[in-house]
Motif scaffolding. Structure first.
Motif, PDB file in Angstrom:
ATOM      1  N   GLN A  78     -43.646   7.285  37.707  1.00  0.00           N
ATOM      2  CA  GLN A  78     -42.278   6.785  37.788  1.00  0.00           C
ATOM      3  C   GLN A  78     -41.310   7.895  38.147  1.00  0.00           C
ATOM      4  O   GLN A  78     -40.330   7.667  38.876  1.00  0.00           O
ATOM      5  CB  GLN A  78     -41.878   6.135  36.467  1.00  0.00           C
ATOM      6  N   ARG A  79     -41.573   9.098  37.645  1.00  0.00           N
ATOM      7  CA  ARG A  79     -40.688  10.228  37.956  1.00  0.00           C
ATOM      8  C   ARG A  79     -40.681  10.511  39.461  1.00  0.00           C
ATOM      9  O   ARG A  79     -39.632  10.786  40.062  1.00  0.00           O
ATOM     10  CB  ARG A  79     -41.146  11.479  37.185  1.00  0.00           C
ATOM     11  N   LYS A 124     -38.412  20.821  36.222  1.00  0.00           N
ATOM     12  CA  LYS A 124     -38.032  19.934  37.319  1.00  0.00           C
ATOM     13  C   LYS A 124     -38.849  20.259  38.575  1.00  0.00           C
ATOM     14  O   LYS A 124     -38.425  19.983  39.697  1.00  0.00           O
ATOM     15  CB  LYS A 124     -36.544  20.083  37.626  1.00  0.00           C
ATOM     16  N   ASP A 129     -38.669   7.709  41.077  1.00  0.00           N
ATOM     17  CA  ASP A 129     -37.242   7.840  40.794  1.00  0.00           C
ATOM     18  C   ASP A 129     -36.600   8.985  41.574  1.00  0.00           C
ATOM     19  O   ASP A 129     -35.411   8.939  41.900  1.00  0.00           O
ATOM     20  CB  ASP A 129     -37.011   8.063  39.297  1.00  0.00           C
ATOM     21  N   ALA A 130     -37.406  10.020  41.871  1.00  0.00           N
ATOM     22  CA  ALA A 130     -36.880  11.173  42.604  1.00  0.00           C
ATOM     23  C   ALA A 130     -36.815  10.931  44.109  1.00  0.00           C
ATOM     24  O   ALA A 130     -36.406  11.817  44.871  1.00  0.00           O
ATOM     25  CB  ALA A 130     -37.740  12.399  42.318  1.00  0.00           C
ATOM     26  N   PRO A 181     -46.676   8.992  33.253  1.00  0.00           N
ATOM     27  CA  PRO A 181     -45.217   9.004  33.419  1.00  0.00           C
ATOM     28  C   PRO A 181     -44.738   9.711  34.686  1.00  0.00           C
ATOM     29  O   PRO A 181     -43.618   9.454  35.157  1.00  0.00           O
ATOM     30  CB  PRO A 181     -44.724   9.736  32.166  1.00  0.00           C
ATOM     31  N   SER A 182     -45.574  10.571  35.255  1.00  0.00           N
ATOM     32  CA  SER A 182     -45.163  11.259  36.478  1.00  0.00           C
ATOM     33  C   SER A 182     -45.046  10.283  37.644  1.00  0.00           C
ATOM     34  O   SER A 182     -44.302  10.533  38.608  1.00  0.00           O
ATOM     35  CB  SER A 182     -46.155  12.368  36.832  1.00  0.00           C
ATOM     36  N   LYS A 198     -48.736  17.142  31.903  1.00  0.00           N
ATOM     37  CA  LYS A 198     -47.657  16.737  31.010  1.00  0.00           C
ATOM     38  C   LYS A 198     -46.674  17.876  30.778  1.00  0.00           C
ATOM     39  O   LYS A 198     -45.445  17.670  30.826  1.00  0.00           O
ATOM     40  CB  LYS A 198     -48.235  16.280  29.673  1.00  0.00           C
ATOM     41  N   VAL A 231     -44.508  18.275  33.970  1.00  0.00           N
ATOM     42  CA  VAL A 231     -43.587  17.151  34.209  1.00  0.00           C
ATOM     43  C   VAL A 231     -42.499  17.101  33.149  1.00  0.00           C
ATOM     44  O   VAL A 231     -41.323  16.867  33.462  1.00  0.00           O
ATOM     45  CB  VAL A 231     -44.368  15.824  34.248  1.00  0.00           C
ATOM     46  N   GLU A 232     -42.873  17.325  31.889  1.00  0.00           N
ATOM     47  CA  GLU A 232     -41.905  17.228  30.805  1.00  0.00           C
ATOM     48  C   GLU A 232     -41.119  18.522  30.597  1.00  0.00           C
ATOM     49  O   GLU A 232     -40.014  18.486  30.028  1.00  0.00           O
ATOM     50  CB  GLU A 232     -42.623  16.862  29.493  1.00  0.00           C
ATOM     51  N   SER A 271     -42.846   1.401  39.365  1.00  0.00           N
ATOM     52  CA  SER A 271     -43.492   2.298  40.329  1.00  0.00           C
ATOM     53  C   SER A 271     -44.524   1.561  41.154  1.00  0.00           C
ATOM     54  O   SER A 271     -44.538   1.654  42.381  1.00  0.00           O
ATOM     55  CB  SER A 271     -44.157   3.466  39.585  1.00  0.00           C
ATOM     56  N   GLU A 287     -39.572  17.213  40.760  1.00  0.00           N
ATOM     57  CA  GLU A 287     -38.429  16.825  41.581  1.00  0.00           C
ATOM     58  C   GLU A 287     -38.214  17.792  42.738  1.00  0.00           C
ATOM     59  O   GLU A 287     -37.827  17.385  43.841  1.00  0.00           O
ATOM     60  CB  GLU A 287     -37.172  16.733  40.715  1.00  0.00           C
TER      61      GLU A 287
END
Length: 582
Positions: free
Chosen positions: A154-155, A117, A158-159, A151-152, A110, A113-114, A197, A120
């Protein structure tokens, strides 16, 4: 004296986290806090960063170090530095350090990721020309993040990570493929299987698998990923693919009208995928039955035949499909006889045949097949637990009709063979053996005599005296067997042996009494099991004379004595138990 350089201080701080010397949690945390402070003032020093990255990758293999690191600010601080790494060695060492930080550690995942970057950045470099070892390290780090911090997922998607990892499925490097597959499976591991995702992963992989213009290896690997996702979310995957008419297309891919040796790996992967879906989307398979049945009985490729058998085994759980499949049961039996030495094929064939034997008329026809009981006993004697428990289950099915109990039980060596598996180290095998013995015992008393003569009673008593946590159902069913025996006058010694030792031993085991009480509860609820209830209550009375019954058991007996569903003789017997408790 010259002041220590940052590299010297760094080396000294890292050394406190290395080796086998004992460290307290407080000492470990202090060292990671010190590393964070050093990093804040040296975050542009390439030599410093490379040494830190390399050493962290090693230090963080230790679980205690990972825990302490997650309690510091180092994960976020270090991952911000990773954002600007360019050189291949820096990327590899940095990704390894981050991957180890995240391994089985949600807090660090966490924070990274939070707080940066770095995720990414890792996704971006996946499309660079990098050595397989670097790709393996980066995909491994992404896999750990996706596994530990939802949550990673979806990240990463999205990346652009999903498309890039699907592209990597063409890689010939086994380690890279393994980690890409794990990452994609982790990306799909959402609890409700409804997020973007998850949907993106399944859609991308199925599109790739069914794209005839894509490289065969890439399609094969996409299917391997889908099989992995189906293992944790089979129903959701099956629903999506069925809606896209993908099951028919997978069947066409699995069983083409013409193929060559180069097509086999893709055909196997596709058929494996069908096997993963068959347990969840049976309706879509109706039209495919003739093709799959042909594959199960005549395919020259062993893996294809095994997957075909597995598909049919899953489908045969459905009563309507079972009836349609049963017309070909002799063909499946012939496969089992011919491929008995092929363990995987034998497992799938006996699973299918056992599922087909759920109707009396089916069982009676199967039992008439020469050598079928001997074949099952041979497989029960195998060294494979799967084959043992499936064969025990099939034998139990064959013994259910009253007209077949003696044939099943008195096939030479049947009873000793089943008894030999009662105390198997594998709980599934033990439970299957208990089920077979219980089914035998519903036949003539001559079967019970034979079971006791062969030492079966002693084994059942041992199982009834208590099981490890999670194995209570074996103890419960063993108790039921003792109760079944105890209802016969000639076996009253089971509950009233002259020396009282057995009754005393059971009385000391509260779980035994509770198991009998659970049986009473079930039988009262369904208004059945009259003989069982009388015998169970008789045994509880004997136990009550030897020791104090648990309150929960007495409460159940009290309910038995007043239940409108219970017969008068059952109520009277329950009253006797309560009287013995006072």
């Amino acid at each position: 004296m010259a002041a220590d350089t940052p590299i010297t201080v760094l080396t000294d701080t890292l050394s406190k986290l290395e080796g086998d010397a004992p460290h307290t949690p407080e000492e470990r945390l202090a060292s990671f806090n010190a590393l964070e402070q050093l990093l804040q003032t040296n975050n542009t020093d390439k030599a410093f960063l490379r040494l830190l990255s390399e050493k962290l990758g090693l230090i963080l293999r230790d679980e205690h170090n990972r825990t302490a690191c997650s309690q510091s600010g180092l994960p976020a601080a270090f991952s911000r530095c990773f954002e600007v790494f360019e050189e291949a060695d820096d990327l590899q060492f940095g990704a390894r350090a981050i991957g180890n930080m995240c391994y089985e550690n949600e807090a660090s995942s966490k924070a990274i990721v939070e707080g940066s970057k770095a995720l990414e950045r890792m996704v971006h470099v996946l499309s660079m020309e990098l050595a397989p070892t670097i790709l393996r390290t980066i995909t491994g780090a992404l896999a750990n993040m996706a596994a530990e911090y939802a949550p990673s997922q979806q990240r990463i998607s999205d990346a652009g990570g999903l498309a890039k990892m699907v592209a990597l499925l063409e890689s010939s490097n086994g380690d890279v493929l393994e980690l890409v597959t794990r990452t994609l499976i982790n990306l799909a591991e959402e609890e409700d299987r409804s997020g973007k995702s998850y949907g993106d992963v399944v859609a991308s992989l199925s599109d790739m698998a069914l794209d005839s213009a894509a490289p065969k290896k890439q399609r094969e690997n996409a299917l391997t990923c889908l099989v992995g996702i189906a293992a944790v979310a089979g129903k959701a995957v099956a629903k999506r693919l069925a809606n896209a008419n993908a099951i028919q297309r997978l069947a066409d891919l699995s069983f083409p009208t013409a193929c060559d040796a180069e097509d086999l790996p893709l055909m196997r992967a596709s058929c494996h995928m069908l096997a993963a879906l068959a347990d969840h989307e049976k309706a879509s398979f109706w039209s495919l039955l003739p093709t799959i049945m042909d594959g199960a009985t005549t395919h020259s490729d062993a893996p294809m035949q095994r997957f075909s058998l597995k598909i049919l085994a899953h489908l045969s759980v459905d009563d309507s499909l079972m009836t349609s499949l049963f017309v070909s049961w002799k063909k499946f039996h012939s496969v089992l006889v011919a491929k008995r030495a092929d363990l995987e094929t034998a497992v799938m064939a006996v699973m299918l045949l056992s599922n087909l034997g759920r109707k009396d008329e089916h069982v009676k026809e199967m039992a008439a097949q020469d050598g079928i009981f001997e074949l099952l006993l041979d497989m029960i004697n195998s060294n494979d637990a799967r084959l043992q428990h499936l064969s025990l289950g099939f034998l139990r099915n064959l013994a259910i009709p009253a007209s077949l109990k003696e044939k099943a039980a008195f096939t030479p060596n049947a009873i000793p063979t089943v008894i030999s598996r009662l105390e198997s180290s594998n709980a599934v095998v033990s439970f299957a053996a208990v089920g077979a013995i219980k089914t035998f015992l519903t036949g003539p008393e001559t079967i019970a005599d034979a079971i006791i003569k062969e030492g079966g009673l002693d084994a059942i008593i041992r199982l009834s005296e208590g099981a490890q946590e999670g194995l209570e159902r074996i103890m419960y069913e063993s108790c039921r067997i003792l109760v079944v025996l105890a209802k016969h006058e000639k076996y009253r010694e089971i509950r009233t042996r002259a020396d009282g030792s057995f009754a005393s031993k059971l009385a000391e085991n509260a779980d035994f009494a509770k198991a009998l009480a659970r049986g009473l509860e079930a039988n009262v609820t369904v208004k059945a099991g009259h003989d069982f209830m009388l015998a169970a209550l008789a045994m509880l009375r004997t136990l009550a004379e030897k020791a104090t019954l648990p309150d929960a058991v007495k409460a159940q007996v009290t309910q038995c004595s007043t239940s409108a569903a219970a017969a008068e003789d059952v109520k009277n017997k329950a009253a006797e138990v309560l009287a013995a408790c006072t």
